[in-house]
Design a protein around this motif. Structure first.
Motif, PDB file in Angstrom:
ATOM      1  N   TYR A 182     -23.295  -2.095  56.421  1.00 52.85           N
ATOM      2  CA  TYR A 182     -23.551  -3.092  57.457  1.00 52.85           C
ATOM      3  C   TYR A 182     -22.245  -3.770  57.874  1.00 52.85           C
ATOM      4  N   ALA A 183     -22.189  -4.196  59.131  1.00 53.27           N
ATOM      5  CA  ALA A 183     -20.987  -4.839  59.667  1.00 53.27           C
ATOM      6  C   ALA A 183     -20.579  -6.041  58.826  1.00 53.27           C
ATOM      7  N   GLU A 184     -21.560  -6.801  58.347  1.00 55.72           N
ATOM      8  CA  GLU A 184     -21.245  -7.987  57.551  1.00 55.72           C
ATOM      9  C   GLU A 184     -20.464  -7.624  56.289  1.00 55.72           C
ATOM     10  N   ASP A 185     -20.774  -6.465  55.702  1.00 51.63           N
ATOM     11  CA  ASP A 185     -20.057  -6.047  54.494  1.00 51.63           C
ATOM     12  C   ASP A 185     -18.633  -5.607  54.828  1.00 51.63           C
ATOM     13  N   PHE A 186     -18.467  -4.924  55.959  1.00 50.63           N
ATOM     14  CA  PHE A 186     -17.108  -4.600  56.392  1.00 50.63           C
ATOM     15  C   PHE A 186     -16.297  -5.876  56.607  1.00 50.63           C
ATOM     16  N   LEU A 187     -16.916  -6.884  57.200  1.00 45.53           N
ATOM     17  CA  LEU A 187     -16.190  -8.112  57.509  1.00 45.53           C
ATOM     18  C   LEU A 187     -15.841  -8.900  56.248  1.00 45.53           C
ATOM     19  N   LYS A 188     -16.691  -8.851  55.238  1.00 43.63           N
ATOM     20  CA  LYS A 188     -16.352  -9.504  53.969  1.00 43.63           C
ATOM     21  C   LYS A 188     -15.104  -8.875  53.353  1.00 43.63           C
ATOM     22  N   VAL A 189     -15.055  -7.551  53.376  1.00 47.08           N
ATOM     23  CA  VAL A 189     -13.887  -6.854  52.840  1.00 47.08           C
ATOM     24  C   VAL A 189     -12.661  -7.153  53.695  1.00 47.08           C
ATOM     25  N   ALA A 190     -12.844  -7.130  55.013  1.00 46.14           N
ATOM     26  CA  ALA A 190     -11.726  -7.405  55.915  1.00 46.14           C
ATOM     27  C   ALA A 190     -11.170  -8.806  55.685  1.00 46.14           C
ATOM     28  N   ALA A 191     -12.048  -9.777  55.495  1.00 47.25           N
ATOM     29  CA  ALA A 191     -11.598 -11.146  55.244  1.00 47.25           C
ATOM     30  C   ALA A 191     -10.798 -11.226  53.951  1.00 47.25           C
ATOM     31  N   ALA A 192     -11.280 -10.539  52.919  1.00 50.89           N
ATOM     32  CA  ALA A 192     -10.579 -10.557  51.631  1.00 50.89           C
ATOM     33  C   ALA A 192      -9.203  -9.913  51.732  1.00 50.89           C
ATOM     34  N   LYS A 193      -9.034  -8.989  52.668  1.00 46.18           N
ATOM     35  CA  LYS A 193      -7.753  -8.303  52.858  1.00 46.18           C
ATOM     36  C   LYS A 193      -6.860  -9.006  53.876  1.00 46.18           C
ATOM     37  N   GLY A 194      -7.303 -10.148  54.393  1.00 52.69           N
ATOM     38  CA  GLY A 194      -6.502 -10.870  55.371  1.00 52.69           C
ATOM     39  C   GLY A 194      -6.474 -10.215  56.731  1.00 52.69           C
ATOM     40  N   MET A 195      -7.503  -9.472  57.068  1.00 46.62           N
ATOM     41  CA  MET A 195      -7.538  -8.780  58.353  1.00 46.62           C
ATOM     42  C   MET A 195      -8.031  -9.700  59.459  1.00 46.62           C
ATOM     43  N   CYS A 196      -7.956  -9.188  60.682  1.00 47.84           N
ATOM     44  CA  CYS A 196      -8.200 -10.011  61.858  1.00 47.84           C
ATOM     45  C   CYS A 196      -9.097  -9.278  62.848  1.00 47.84           C
ATOM     46  N   ALA A 197      -9.583 -10.033  63.825  1.00 47.04           N
ATOM     47  CA  ALA A 197     -10.191  -9.434  65.011  1.00 47.04           C
ATOM     48  C   ALA A 197      -9.116  -9.303  66.077  1.00 47.04           C
ATOM     49  N   ASP A 198      -9.272  -8.321  66.962  1.00 44.53           N
ATOM     50  CA  ASP A 198      -8.336  -8.233  68.079  1.00 44.53           C
ATOM     51  C   ASP A 198      -8.631  -9.361  69.070  1.00 44.53           C
ATOM     52  N   ALA A 199      -7.770  -9.513  70.056  1.00 43.86           N
ATOM     53  CA  ALA A 199      -7.898 -10.641  70.983  1.00 43.86           C
ATOM     54  C   ALA A 199      -9.203 -10.605  71.762  1.00 43.86           C
ATOM     55  N   GLY A 200      -9.734  -9.411  71.988  1.00 45.15           N
ATOM     56  CA  GLY A 200     -10.982  -9.295  72.735  1.00 45.15           C
ATOM     57  C   GLY A 200     -12.223  -9.397  71.876  1.00 45.15           C
ATOM     58  N   ILE A 201     -12.066  -9.601  70.582  1.00 42.69           N
ATOM     59  CA  ILE A 201     -13.175  -9.662  69.609  1.00 42.69           C
ATOM     60  C   ILE A 201     -14.000  -8.382  69.713  1.00 42.69           C
ATOM     61  N   THR A 202     -13.316  -7.244  69.637  1.00 39.65           N
ATOM     62  CA  THR A 202     -14.011  -5.960  69.754  1.00 39.65           C
ATOM     63  C   THR A 202     -13.845  -5.066  68.537  1.00 39.65           C
ATOM     64  N   ARG A 203     -12.934  -5.408  67.623  1.00 37.95           N
ATOM     65  CA  ARG A 203     -12.673  -4.527  66.490  1.00 37.95           C
ATOM     66  C   ARG A 203     -11.929  -5.270  65.392  1.00 37.95           C
ATOM     67  N   ILE A 204     -11.845  -4.643  64.219  1.00 43.16           N
ATOM     68  CA  ILE A 204     -11.065  -5.159  63.097  1.00 43.16           C
ATOM     69  C   ILE A 204      -9.663  -4.568  63.178  1.00 43.16           C
ATOM     70  N   VAL A 205      -8.648  -5.414  62.993  1.00 39.58           N
ATOM     71  CA  VAL A 205      -7.259  -4.954  62.998  1.00 39.58           C
ATOM     72  C   VAL A 205      -6.540  -5.567  61.803  1.00 39.58           C
ATOM     73  N   ALA A 206      -5.405  -4.990  61.468  1.00 40.38           N
ATOM     74  CA  ALA A 206      -4.606  -5.511  60.362  1.00 40.38           C
ATOM     75  C   ALA A 206      -3.971  -6.840  60.744  1.00 40.38           C
ATOM     76  N   GLY A 207      -3.752  -7.702  59.754  1.00 44.34           N
ATOM     77  CA  GLY A 207      -3.049  -8.952  59.976  1.00 44.34           C
ATOM     78  C   GLY A 207      -1.548  -8.724  59.986  1.00 44.34           C
ATOM     79  N   PRO A 208      -0.745  -9.773  60.193  1.00 43.67           N
ATOM     80  CA  PRO A 208      -1.170 -11.162  60.432  1.00 43.67           C
ATOM     81  C   PRO A 208      -1.593 -11.383  61.875  1.00 43.67           C
ATOM     82  N   CYS A 209      -2.174 -12.564  62.121  1.00 43.97           N
ATOM     83  CA  CYS A 209      -2.639 -12.884  63.457  1.00 43.97           C
ATOM     84  C   CYS A 209      -2.804 -14.397  63.568  1.00 43.97           C
ATOM     85  N   PRO A 210      -2.996 -14.911  64.787  1.00 43.94           N
ATOM     86  CA  PRO A 210      -3.263 -16.349  64.940  1.00 43.94           C
ATOM     87  C   PRO A 210      -4.500 -16.762  64.148  1.00 43.94           C
TER      88      PRO A 210
END
Length: 511
Positions: free
Chosen positions: A64-92
């Protein structure tokens, strides 16, 4: 987790006659019919109903997307500017997924929508995006968070199967260690005449993949077992689910890459008993997949001759009128069956095949089953209700079973597939029971079947009198498929003897 001998033998201590029809089956059938129009009560009933196996389940799409986002948050990942995908950090700060989850839930919800098909199940997805494109594009959008997390997703797959009362899963899963071999394929063309030379060239490197791949899966299973507390008193129900794997060839890539992905699967399945078959995946309507379909069938035929013990299931007929021109609907399922497929995944366009009557007759005669994915077909292809070919297959004697496909991206689970089967396909309790039995009978689980001549209720001689008989126990110990089938029958027996829990305060099952 893969061997359920101790669980089964403990259960066998309880008395249970072998014939499959129980006195309470009629009551369960009547209860389901009464509940069919009450979505909530139907879900409660079907959640608890025993289910056999899930034979069409992609590990990468099960999350589920929520599980991907939990992992992404733990890895310091970000959303792109358009809020369309997960991208590597750093970011605003405002694009940091960890912060977004806590401080900006509406933007976080937009990101969930972007990397899944949430909303498309109910027809409320963006009007400018098809369910087909939203689904297949999702994998690129959550890809960065998925890397290196297969062990975590495997644990989640076990847990979901246990939560939905499955006893068996055949999970499409390619070990990461096999990917460099596939992607390092040489440039240049490959045709059917060149397959033998490619086999001679690539076989040594493919054989060298086996040990690392097996070690990788060993580690993943150990992680999953620990994460689910298997062996402990509070073990997750997923610990009792048996799981094998299907290796997936990649049909949308250049021919040399497809060839290597298929070869890796056959070589691994020939050596590791956990890999019970090979499939071919990616969008069937992809221009390269359409162009090279016959070449892919030739690859399968060549490798099946080299590895006759390796079983094959193929995505075929995952197409619909309007998605592709009619000429592309004419023969994919028939060609897959002729090229050795023992099961067909999706099979949605069968009515459009020019030799549909002959193909259906052959499938019925040879026991080529169809993995039915109702939510997937509705979201990706727009095929549901009376347009879906489930009843066509059954009317022609072709065995079918329900499966989830990509339950995370599709926002579904196995129980939801059963709800759809009842509410949209009009199936009854006996039908669902047959499909559950089909999912084990036509699985690639090793060993002999519990059923004589595939006649459900007619157990083989060692188990004909009683599943708890010494002769039956000895038979089950040697045959994993029969063991799983016996467990399903015992689960049905317990379920059908506990129907009072589903009645309302007036003693009725309906409204």
């Amino acid at each position: 987790m893969r061997r359920l001998l101790s669980t089964l033998l403990t259960t066998l201590a309880l008395p249970l006659a072998a014939p499959a029809a129980h006195a309470d089956e009629a009551a369960a059938s009547a209860m389901l019919d009464e509940m069919a129009g009450n979505a909530g009560r139907l879900r409660v009933f079907l959640q608890a109903m025993p289910k056999g196996g899930d034979l069409h389940n992609h590990l990468g799409g099960s999350v589920y997307a929520e599980d991907f986002l939990k992992v992404a948050a733990a890895k310091g990942m970000c959303a792109d500017a358009g809020i369309t995908r997960i991208v590597a950090g750093p970011c605003p700060e405002d694009l940091q997924i960890g912060r977004m989850a806590e401080k900006d839930p509406f933007t976080y919800a937009r990101l969930i929508d972007a990397i899944s098909t949430r909303g498309f199940q109910k027809g409320i997805g963006p009007a400018l995006v098809s369910g087909h494109n939203q689904f297949f594009s999702s994998f690129r959008k959550f890809g960065p968070a998925a890397e290196g997390e297969d062990a975590r997703w495997l644990a989640d797959a076990f847990a979901s199967a246990g939560r939905n009362n499955l006893v068996y899963v055949e999970l499409m899963h390619n070990p990461d260690s096999t990917i460099p071999f596939m992607l390092s394929a040489p440039d240049g063309p490959l045709d059917a005449e060149g397959i033998a030379a490619a086999y001679k060239r690539d076989l040594p490197a493919a054989q060298a993949l086996v040990a690392p791949a097996m070690a990788e899966v060993d580690k993943e299973e150990a992680f999953a077992k620990k994460r689910l507390s298997c062996g402990a008193k509070a073990a997750d129900p997923g610990c009792d689910v048996a799981m094998n794997y299907i290796y997936s060839a990649m049909r949308g890539l250049p021919p040399q890459v497809v060839w290597r992905s298929m070869l890796a699967g056959f070589v691994l399945a020939d050596k590791d008993p956990r890999f019970v078959g090979v499939n071919i995946v990616m969008p069937e309507d992809d221009p390269v997949a359409l162009r090279d379909y016959d070449l892919h069938m030739a690859m399968f035929r060549f490798l099946e001759a080299k590895y006759p013990k390796v079983k094959v299931t193929m995505h075929a007929g995952e197409l619909a009128l309007g998605l592709v021109p009619p000429k592309d609907l004419e023969d994919h399922i028939g060609k897959a069956v002729a090229s050795g497929a023992r099961r067909i995944g999706h099979g949605v366009d069968i009515a459009y095949e020019v030799n549909a009557p002959e193909t259906l007759a052959r499938m019925a005669r040879e026991g080529v089953a169809v993995e039915i994915n109702l939510t997937s077909n509705a979201v990706i292809l727009g095929v549901e209700g009376g347009v879906h070919p489930l009843h066509l297959y059954r009317s022609m004697g072709v065995p079918v079973m329900l499966s989830t496909d990509d339950e995370g991206v599709l926002r579904s689970d196995m129980t939801n597939e059963h709800v759809r089967a009842v509410q949209q396909q009009g199936l009854h309790y006996a039908d669902l029971k047959e499909l559950a039995r089909n999912s084990l009978e036509y699985s690639f689980a090793p060993g002999a079947s519990l059923w004589a001549g595939r006649r459900y209720g007619d157990a083989v001689a060692p188990c004909a009198a009683d599943f708890a008989a010494a002769s039956c126990k000895a038979f089950l110990v040697k045959n994993e498929k029969a063991m799983l089938q016996a467990r399903l029958e015992m689960n049905f027996d317990r379920f059908e003897r506990s129907l009072d829990r589903f009645k309302n305060k007036n003693g009725a099952a309906g409204d």
